[in-house]
Design a protein around this motif. Structure first.
Motif, PDB file in Angstrom:
ATOM      1  N   ASP A   1     -22.042   0.148  -0.497  1.00 26.36           N
ATOM      2  CA  ASP A   1     -21.533   1.320  -1.186  1.00 26.36           C
ATOM      3  C   ASP A   1     -20.193   1.761  -0.627  1.00 26.36           C
ATOM      4  OD1 ASP A   1     -23.745   1.328  -2.773  1.00 26.36           O
ATOM      5  OD2 ASP A   1     -24.824   2.865  -1.617  1.00 26.36           O
ATOM      6  N   ALA A   2     -20.078   1.746   0.700  1.00 23.52           N
ATOM      7  CA  ALA A   2     -18.814   2.155   1.323  1.00 23.52           C
ATOM      8  C   ALA A   2     -17.677   1.223   0.907  1.00 23.52           C
ATOM      9  CB  ALA A   2     -18.957   2.173   2.842  1.00 23.52           C
ATOM     10  N   ALA A   3     -17.973  -0.074   0.823  1.00 22.60           N
ATOM     11  CA  ALA A   3     -16.948  -1.026   0.411  1.00 22.60           C
ATOM     12  C   ALA A   3     -16.617  -0.868  -1.068  1.00 22.60           C
ATOM     13  CB  ALA A   3     -17.422  -2.446   0.702  1.00 22.60           C
ATOM     14  N   LYS A   4     -17.630  -0.612  -1.897  1.00 20.74           N
ATOM     15  CA  LYS A   4     -17.389  -0.461  -3.334  1.00 20.74           C
ATOM     16  C   LYS A   4     -16.482   0.715  -3.637  1.00 20.74           C
ATOM     17  CE  LYS A   4     -21.182  -2.751  -5.742  1.00 20.74           C
ATOM     18  NZ  LYS A   4     -22.292  -2.571  -6.697  1.00 20.74           N
TER      19      LYS A   4
ATOM     20  N   SER B   1     -10.741  -1.702  -5.045  1.00 22.86           N
ATOM     21  CA  SER B   1      -9.413  -2.187  -5.408  1.00 22.86           C
ATOM     22  C   SER B   1      -8.645  -2.705  -4.198  1.00 22.86           C
ATOM     23  CB  SER B   1      -8.599  -1.082  -6.091  1.00 22.86           C
ATOM     24  OG  SER B   1      -8.340  -0.023  -5.194  1.00 22.86           O
ATOM     25  N   ARG B   2      -9.103  -2.344  -3.001  1.00 21.66           N
ATOM     26  CA  ARG B   2      -8.393  -2.736  -1.780  1.00 21.66           C
ATOM     27  C   ARG B   2      -9.246  -3.571  -0.843  1.00 21.66           C
ATOM     28  NH1 ARG B   2      -7.473   3.583  -0.736  1.00 21.66           N
ATOM     29  NH2 ARG B   2      -7.282   4.080  -2.955  1.00 21.66           N
TER      30      ARG B   2
ATOM     31  N   ASP C   1      -7.026 -13.168  -2.845  1.00 23.14           N
ATOM     32  CA  ASP C   1      -6.460 -12.186  -3.776  1.00 23.14           C
ATOM     33  C   ASP C   1      -5.684 -11.081  -3.068  1.00 23.14           C
ATOM     34  OD1 ASP C   1      -8.454 -10.617  -2.677  1.00 23.14           O
ATOM     35  OD2 ASP C   1      -9.565 -10.314  -4.547  1.00 23.14           O
ATOM     36  N   GLY C   2      -5.537 -11.185  -1.739  1.00 19.26           N
ATOM     37  CA  GLY C   2      -4.707 -10.237  -1.003  1.00 19.26           C
ATOM     38  C   GLY C   2      -5.386  -8.946  -0.619  1.00 19.26           C
ATOM     39  N   ARG C   3      -6.682  -8.821  -0.900  1.00 19.90           N
ATOM     40  CA  ARG C   3      -7.412  -7.630  -0.462  1.00 19.90           C
ATOM     41  C   ARG C   3      -8.016  -7.862   0.912  1.00 19.90           C
ATOM     42  NH1 ARG C   3     -11.765  -6.316  -4.917  1.00 19.90           N
ATOM     43  NH2 ARG C   3     -11.796  -8.605  -5.087  1.00 19.90           N
ATOM     44  N   GLY C   4      -8.414  -6.760   1.567  1.00 18.45           N
ATOM     45  CA  GLY C   4      -9.189  -6.882   2.780  1.00 18.45           C
ATOM     46  C   GLY C   4     -10.586  -7.363   2.448  1.00 18.45           C
ATOM     47  N   VAL C   5     -11.350  -7.738   3.466  1.00 18.26           N
ATOM     48  CA  VAL C   5     -12.686  -8.270   3.250  1.00 18.26           C
ATOM     49  C   VAL C   5     -13.668  -7.603   4.211  1.00 18.26           C
ATOM     50  CG1 VAL C   5     -14.160 -10.322   3.414  1.00 18.26           C
ATOM     51  CG2 VAL C   5     -11.867 -10.507   2.426  1.00 18.26           C
ATOM     52  N   ALA C   6     -14.792  -7.161   3.656  1.00 17.93           N
ATOM     53  CA  ALA C   6     -15.914  -6.692   4.469  1.00 17.93           C
ATOM     54  C   ALA C   6     -17.007  -7.746   4.399  1.00 17.93           C
ATOM     55  CB  ALA C   6     -16.432  -5.353   3.954  1.00 17.93           C
ATOM     56  N   LEU C   7     -17.269  -8.406   5.529  1.00 19.69           N
ATOM     57  CA  LEU C   7     -18.336  -9.400   5.604  1.00 19.69           C
ATOM     58  C   LEU C   7     -19.559  -8.745   6.236  1.00 19.69           C
ATOM     59  CD1 LEU C   7     -16.644 -12.724   6.819  1.00 19.69           C
ATOM     60  CD2 LEU C   7     -17.654 -12.258   4.584  1.00 19.69           C
TER      61      LEU C   7
ATOM     62  N   ALA D   1       0.836  -1.202   0.000  1.00 14.99           N
ATOM     63  CA  ALA D   1       0.000   0.000   0.000  1.00 14.99           C
ATOM     64  C   ALA D   1       0.869   1.249   0.000  1.00 14.99           C
ATOM     65  CB  ALA D   1      -0.925  -0.004   1.216  1.00 14.99           C
ATOM     66  N   THR D   2       2.005   1.187   0.700  1.00 16.08           N
ATOM     67  CA  THR D   2       2.933   2.322   0.726  1.00 16.08           C
ATOM     68  C   THR D   2       3.562   2.523  -0.649  1.00 16.08           C
ATOM     69  OG1 THR D   2       3.399   1.880   3.071  1.00 16.08           O
ATOM     70  CG2 THR D   2       4.975   3.255   1.869  1.00 16.08           C
ATOM     71  N   VAL D   3       3.965   1.437  -1.291  1.00 17.18           N
ATOM     72  CA  VAL D   3       4.543   1.511  -2.639  1.00 17.18           C
ATOM     73  C   VAL D   3       3.559   2.135  -3.616  1.00 17.18           C
ATOM     74  CG1 VAL D   3       5.230   0.101  -4.630  1.00 17.18           C
ATOM     75  CG2 VAL D   3       6.185  -0.379  -2.363  1.00 17.18           C
ATOM     76  N   HIS D   4       2.286   1.737  -3.536  1.00 20.16           N
ATOM     77  CA  HIS D   4       1.278   2.207  -4.484  1.00 20.16           C
ATOM     78  C   HIS D   4       0.715   3.583  -4.127  1.00 20.16           C
ATOM     79  CE1 HIS D   4       1.474  -1.452  -6.691  1.00 20.16           C
ATOM     80  NE2 HIS D   4       0.896  -2.212  -5.777  1.00 20.16           N
ATOM     81  N   GLY D   5       1.092   4.107  -2.976  1.00 18.60           N
ATOM     82  CA  GLY D   5       0.720   5.475  -2.635  1.00 18.60           C
ATOM     83  C   GLY D   5      -0.657   5.656  -2.034  1.00 18.60           C
ATOM     84  N   HIS D   6      -1.323   4.554  -1.632  1.00 17.35           N
ATOM     85  CA  HIS D   6      -2.641   4.721  -1.023  1.00 17.35           C
ATOM     86  C   HIS D   6      -2.672   4.274   0.450  1.00 17.35           C
ATOM     87  CE1 HIS D   6      -3.292   0.397  -1.513  1.00 17.35           C
ATOM     88  NE2 HIS D   6      -3.102   0.509  -2.817  1.00 17.35           N
TER      89      HIS D   6
END
Length: 506
Positions: A447-450, A454-455, A431-437, A328-333
Motif C-alpha cells: 500500500d505504501a508503495a502504491k 508513478s515514482r 522504466d526509470g522509477r525507483g523499486v521497492a523489493l 523530479a525537480t522539473v515535475h515538482g515532486h
C-alpha cells in the motif's frame, strides 16, 4: 521553453538526455560539432573501457545488448548471470602501468556481489556508445541540434537562456556536459581548482618502420611510460616534461619520434603519422556542480589524466545520479533538498578519482622517489588484498554515498537481486522509477508503495538470495536508499520513501 537544455552531445550529455526523456521531460541537446563521426571517437583512437558500474547503468536501462553489439562484444561477455555464485572478474586493469591479476581478486571480500548480466567491464569506443545513446534519445523525444556553439548564458530565478549566435535557447534548467574545456563552466562562473600537470601525454596512429622495437602492452621505463596497443600503429607515450608541450603546438613526426625514442629507450623510426594529439594529467574540479539554474556533469565538472580509464565512467555516474533528481525537480515532486544531494554525493567521488589519478602519476615519476613508490605498490599489488582494493576502486564497487544509515548496503550500488520467478532488479529499473523489493510473505509495503506508483515500482516474492533482508528500497539510479531486516519496519520504509520520492500527496 524546454524543461532542460544540455550543452554537449558526448556520452555524458546523451546519457543524461535519455534519463530526462525517460522521465517525460522536454529536452534539447546542443552540440558544437556539426557531425557525430570522428576518427577520435571511432575504434581504435576512441577506444574506452566501461567499468562494471557503467555497464550496469546501460543494463538497467535496457541498453546493454545494443551496446555490446555496437562495440563488437559477444552477447555473453563471459559471466553466467544464472549462476549461484559470482565468477571472478575477467580483467582488473592496471595501476600506474602495473597490470593486475584478476585471479587475485578476493570475491569473499565483496559481500554484495551477486551474479548478473553486467558484472564485468566492457571495452568499447565512443562512437559505439554515442550511437546507442543517440538512437535511444531520439526514441524518447529528445531533440539534438548539431553545429551550435554556445557563446553566452543568462539566468534568473525562473530559467536560463543559452545564446548561440543569433539564436537563444530558453529552458528551466541548463546542464553543461561540454567537456574538459567547458564553455558553460566558464560562462556560468564555476570555480575550477586543482593541480597542474606533471607530464605531456601523446596518442597517435602512426606507422613504424620497425614496430617490433616497441614491446606490446603497457611499458614503464626509467623516463616515463609508453603503450603499444593491439591495433597496429596505435601508440601512447607519457613524457614527464611538466605538461610543457600540451597544446602549445601541433606535434610533428620528428617531435613524436624523438619523444618516443627517449621514453622507450629504443631507436624506433616513425615513417608516417596519420593522427596525433596530446593530453596531460592536470587534475581540476569545480567546487560545486550546481549554480543557480546551471548544473555540470562529466569532464565539465572534473578533469584528470586518463590513467585507468576513469573519466568516462565518472561522467556516466554523474548522469545517472543527476537525471532522476533533476526530473523530479522539473515535475515538482522532488523532496526538499533532493537536487542538493547531486553535488553532495558526486563531488567526493570525483575528488577521489582525481586523487587516484595523482597517486598513479606519483608512482610513475621517472625519479628515485617514483621508483621507490613503484616498488612498494608492486609488492602490495602482488597480494589478494591489494588487487581486491584496486578492483573495488576501478569497478566502482567501493562507492558508497553517506545516506545517514549504518546498514551496510544502504548508499551502495544495489546488487542484481533476483526473485524466484526469475525477475531481476535490473529489469525492474528499466522504466526509470525507483523499486521497492519486498521479500516478506505478507507484502506489508504494497500500500505504501502504491501511493507512489508513478515514482516507485513494487515487486514482491521470495528471492534467489535476499542477503538476509526483508525488503529493499532502491533509487532510480540503482542506489540502495533503505534496507530492512526480515521483520520489516513499515514506518521506516515510509520515511525513506518520503525522503527520496516525496510525500504521496505531492
Amino acid at each position: 521553453m524546454h524543461d532542460v537544455v544540455i550543452v554537449g552531445a558526448g556520452p555524458v550529455g546523451l546519457f543524461l538526455a535519455c534519463e530526462l526523456g525517460l522521465a517525460g521531460c522536454s529536452v534539447l541537446v546542443l552540440e558544437r560539432e556539426p557531425e557525430p563521426g570522428s576518427p577520435w571517437r571511432a575504434d581504435p583512437l576512441g577506444m574506452r573501457g566501461l567499468s562494471a558500474g557503467s555497464v550496469e547503468a546501460f543494463y538497467r536501462r535496457g541498453m546493454l545488448r545494443p551496446l555490446l553489439t555496437a562495440s563488437g562484444v559477444p552477447d555473453d561477455p563471459g559471466q553466467d548471470p544464472d549462476a549461484d555464485e559470482p565468477s571472478p572478474p575477467r580483467g582488473v586493469g592496471h595501476f600506474a602501468g602495473m597490470v593486475l591479476d584478476p585471479a587475485k581478486v578476493d570475491l569473499a571480500a565483496l559481500p554484495f556481489r551477486l551474479p548478473g548480466p553486467a558484472m564485468d567491464g566492457v571495452l568499447t569506443h565512443l562512437e559505439a556508445v554515442e550511437s546507442v545513446l543517440s538512437e535511444r534519445a531520439s526514441r524518447l523525444g529528445v531533440e539534438i541540434r548539431r553545429g551550435v556553439t554556445v557563446s553566452a548564458v543568462a539566468q534568473d530565478d525562473e530559467g536560463v537562456v543559452a545564446h548561440a549566435g543569433e539564436h537563444a535557447y530558453a529552458a528551466r534548467w541548463l546542464v553543461g556536459c561540454d567537456g574538459g574545456r567547458s564553455t558553460v563552466r566558464g560562462l556560468a562562473g564555476f570555480a575550477f581548482v586543482g593541480t597542474e600537470p606533471q607530464f605531456t601525454g601523446y596518442v597517435m596512429l602512426a606507422t613504424a618502420a620497425d614496430p617490433d622495437e616497441l614491446s606490446p602492452g603497457i611499458n614503464l621505463t626509467p623516463t616515463g611510460m609508453y603503450l603499444r596497443m593491439p591495433t597496429e600503429g596505435h601508440i601512447g607515450v607519457m613524457d614527464f616534461d611538466g605538461g610543457a608541450f600540451d597544446r602549445s603546438r601541433q606535434p610533428t613526426l620528428d617531435h613524436l619520434q624523438a619523444v618516443l625514442r627517449r621514453v622507450s629507450g629504443t631507436d624506433v623510426t616513425l615513417s608516417d603519422v596519420q593522427l596525433a594529439s596530446t593530453f596531460t594529467d592536470r587534475a581540476m574540479q569545480t567546487t560545486t556542480y550546481w549554480l543557480g539554474r546551471v548544473l555540470l556533469a562529466g569532464d565539465a565538472a572534473h578533469i584528470h589524466s586518463p590513467l585507468g580509464g576513469q573519466g568516462l565512467n565518472l561522467g556516466i555516474g554523474d548522469a545517472m545520479n543527476l537525471g532522476w533528481k533533476l526530473a523530479a525537480t522539473v515535475h515538482g515532486h522532488a523532496p526538499e533538498g533532493l537536487l542538493d544531494t547531486y553535488t553532495r554525493e558526486r563531488h567526493p567521488v570525483g575528488a577521489g578519482v582525481l586523487d587516484w589519478s595523482r597517486a598513479q602519476v606519483a608512482a610513475m615519476r621517472p625519479d628515485p622517489h617514483g621508483q621507490a613508490i613503484q616498488g612498494v605498490v608492486r609488492d602490495l599489488l602482488g597480494t589478494r588484498d591489494g588487487t581486491t582494493y584496486v578492483f573495488e576502486r576501478t569497478s566502482g564497487a567501493s562507492i558508497r554515498y553517506d545516506l545517514g544509515s549504518e546498514q551496510p548496503l544502504v548508499g551502495r550500488n544495489a546488487p542484481d537481486l533476483r526473485l524466484e520467478d526469475g525477475t531481476r532488479l535490473g529489469e525492474l529499473l528499466q522504466d526509470g522509477r525507483g523499486v521497492a523489493l519486498d521479500f516478506s510473505t505478507d507484502r506489508r509495503l504494497r500500500d505504501a508503495a502504491k501511493d507512489r506508483r508513478s515514482r516507485l515500482r513494487y515487486a514482491a516474492g521470495k528471492a534467489k538470495n535476499d542477503l538476509g533482508l526483508g525488503a529493499v528500497l532502491i533509487r532510480p539510479d540503482g542506489i540502495v536508499a533503505w534496507a530492512g531486516e526480515r521483520d520489516v519496519d513499515r514506518k521506516a520504509f515510509e520515511h525513506a520513501a518520503d525522503q527520496w520520492f516525496g510525500n504521496p500527496g505531492t
